[in-house]
Scaffold this active site. Structure first.
Site, PDB file in Angstrom:
ATOM      1  N   ASP A 190      96.418  45.514  27.206  1.00 41.29           N
ATOM      2  CA  ASP A 190      97.229  44.896  28.252  1.00 41.29           C
ATOM      3  C   ASP A 190      98.639  45.470  28.273  1.00 41.29           C
ATOM      4  OD1 ASP A 190      98.211  43.154  30.195  1.00 41.29           O
ATOM      5  OD2 ASP A 190      98.636  41.573  28.748  1.00 41.29           O
TER       6      ASP A 190
ATOM      7  N   ASP B 235     101.392  46.021  35.606  1.00 42.35           N
ATOM      8  CA  ASP B 235     100.627  45.020  34.863  1.00 42.35           C
ATOM      9  C   ASP B 235      99.130  45.257  35.015  1.00 42.35           C
ATOM     10  OD1 ASP B 235      99.720  42.847  33.512  1.00 42.35           O
ATOM     11  OD2 ASP B 235     100.740  41.353  34.733  1.00 42.35           O
TER      12      ASP B 235
END
Length: 442
Positions: A319, A103
């Site tokens: 992202d 992440d």
């Protein structure tokens, strides 16, 4: 992702793989998006979308390791019914492996953990008491009281010897509670050997809750932050990290690498390679890029410039933790309307439980009729994703949807992992640049 994080849907094996190249470290990375026996095909998509929507709602010690860099396996979570990409980290002494979500929006790296009699008894739990290199961060230390405040360190300190506690909450309602510690990570080198990274921050989570964490042992935090794994690894192997995301429907036997240091694959002189500026300090800890417009075919869309302006609640993030691509309403409406013009005559369908507005029965549609979509970056670089990255597959092979979601009036815009797949992305933290080029990720 700290305020924007969520959706932690599993990672696959981060096997430590050797290579004859130097100047990089890499981790295997896989995507976690398969149908499990407990889920119907559309439940999987609904879960992915739900986590994505919630995710957006909130959005050192140097060691000498010659000139080699580090790498970890990286792959899709398709076979775990997850919409994320996963790797494997190796922690402690003796070392133990854990499957974690990769992440780029999260600062904290943590694993399910058992410490001083508290925590999980499961096989996957990290038994911190049994690691000779694990030490807690004290609750009275400056590190706890100041440095880790952004990582939800708690103002609980029964005694000066008590560990620094945290309650890390995500916007999908998931949470992780535990204590901060320091331990040794083991990583593979691209020259074929392995090395250790001592005194690396890790969250020892005695309690974690949330459906999005059910197939994961934890999170690998790669955000731009003093406390992230990225900062630690790049301080050792060089100020770069990179990844190549395989197709989000790829099975677990297909993977690539998360690389710290110079990626050998980036040395090619591909004419398709593009570089743009990163704004690392404008929306920390996220990786912010300067999008100035979007085109469809030869037509630049009429999108108000404030959509791309961070100072006006816009801006754009790259992202790995979001699956779909999120856009402020004016940009979203311009994009879906522009693409819809090229889908005239294709039957539009509404799929129950699927929040995407524009879905079609494309069983007889020729993809060549869909024009090229392009993101235009400040400085002239253009990112032209594959058509399958914005007209995306669903569990029903006949039905595909435009992979965009409106955020309403609020930004920022987010380029998610499906839009990114089958490109090599390299982040140069020293130069504040991002370089990207098409790749098979094989």
């Amino acid at each position: 992702m700290k305020t924007m994080t969520t959706m932690f849907l599993c990672l696959i094996t981060m096997l430590l793989i050797a290579s004859a190249y130097s100047n990089s470290v890499r981790l295997h990375m896989t995507h976690r998006d398969t149908l499990s026996p407990q889920h119907t095909p559309y439940h999987r998509i609904e879960d992915i979308m739900g986590m994505d929507l919630k995710r957006h709602s909130a959005i050192s010690q140097k060691i000498k390791t010659s000139k080699s860099g580090g790498r970890m396996p990286l792959g899709s979570g398709f076979d775990w019914n997850a919409a994320q990409y996963f790797s494997e980290i190796t922690v402690g002494t003796p070392a133990k492996k854990f499957r974690v979500v990769v992440d780029t929006g999260s600062e904290l790296t943590w694993v399910n953990c058992r410490f001083q009699g508290k925590g999980r008894e499961s096989r996957e739990a990290f038994r911190a008491d049994e690691s000779s290199t694990f030490k807690t961060v004290g609750c009275m230390t400056k590190t706890c009281k100041f440095d880790l405040r952004r990582l939800f360190s708690l103002a609980i300190c029964p005694t000066p010897q008590s560990p620094c506690s945290y309650d890390y909450r995500y916007t999908d309602g998931s949470r992780s509670q535990g204590v901060f510690g320091m331990d040794t990570f083991t990583v593979g080198l691209t020259n074929g050997s392995v090395t250790t990274i001592p005194d690396t921050l890790i969250g020892c989570s005695s309690d974690s809750k949330g459906d999005s964490l059910s197939v994961s042992d934890g999170i690998l935090g790669l955000a731009y932050s003093d406390n992230s794994f990225t900062t630690k690894a790049t301080s050792i192997f060089g100020n770069k990290f990179s990844y190549c995301l395989v197709d989000h429907t790829a099975h677990k036997n297909i993977s690539n690498y998360l690389v710290f240091g110079t990626n050998p694959a980036s040395a090619t002189k591909s004419p398709a390679k593009r570089t743009t500026q990163l704004d690392l300090n404008i929306l920390p800890p996220f990786y912010t890029v300067n999008v100035v417009g979007i085109s469809i075919g030869d037509t630049m869309l009429n999108i108000p410039p404030q959509v791309w302006d961070v100072r006006q609640r816009g801006g754009t993030l790259l992202d790995s933790g979001s699956s779909l691509t999120f856009m402020v309403e004016p940009a979203y409406r311009a994009v879906v309307t522009g693409l819809e013009r090229h889908l005239v005559g294709v039957k539009r369908v509404k799929v129950e439980g699927l929040p995407m507005e524009y879905c079609y029965d494309t069983s007889k549609y020729d993809d060549r009729k869909l024009p090229q979509l392009a993101f235009h970056f400040k400085g002239g670089a253009r990112f032209e994703p594959y058509r399958k990255s914005y007209l995306i597959s669903t569990a029903d092979p006949r039905i595909r949807c435009l992979g965009f979601v409106s955020t309403g009036a609020k930004g920022p815009n987010v380029i998610g992992n499906i839009m990114q797949h089958e490109f090599l992305w390299e982040f140069d933290l020293a130069a504040s640049t991002m370089t990207f080029s098409p790749s098979t990720c094989r």
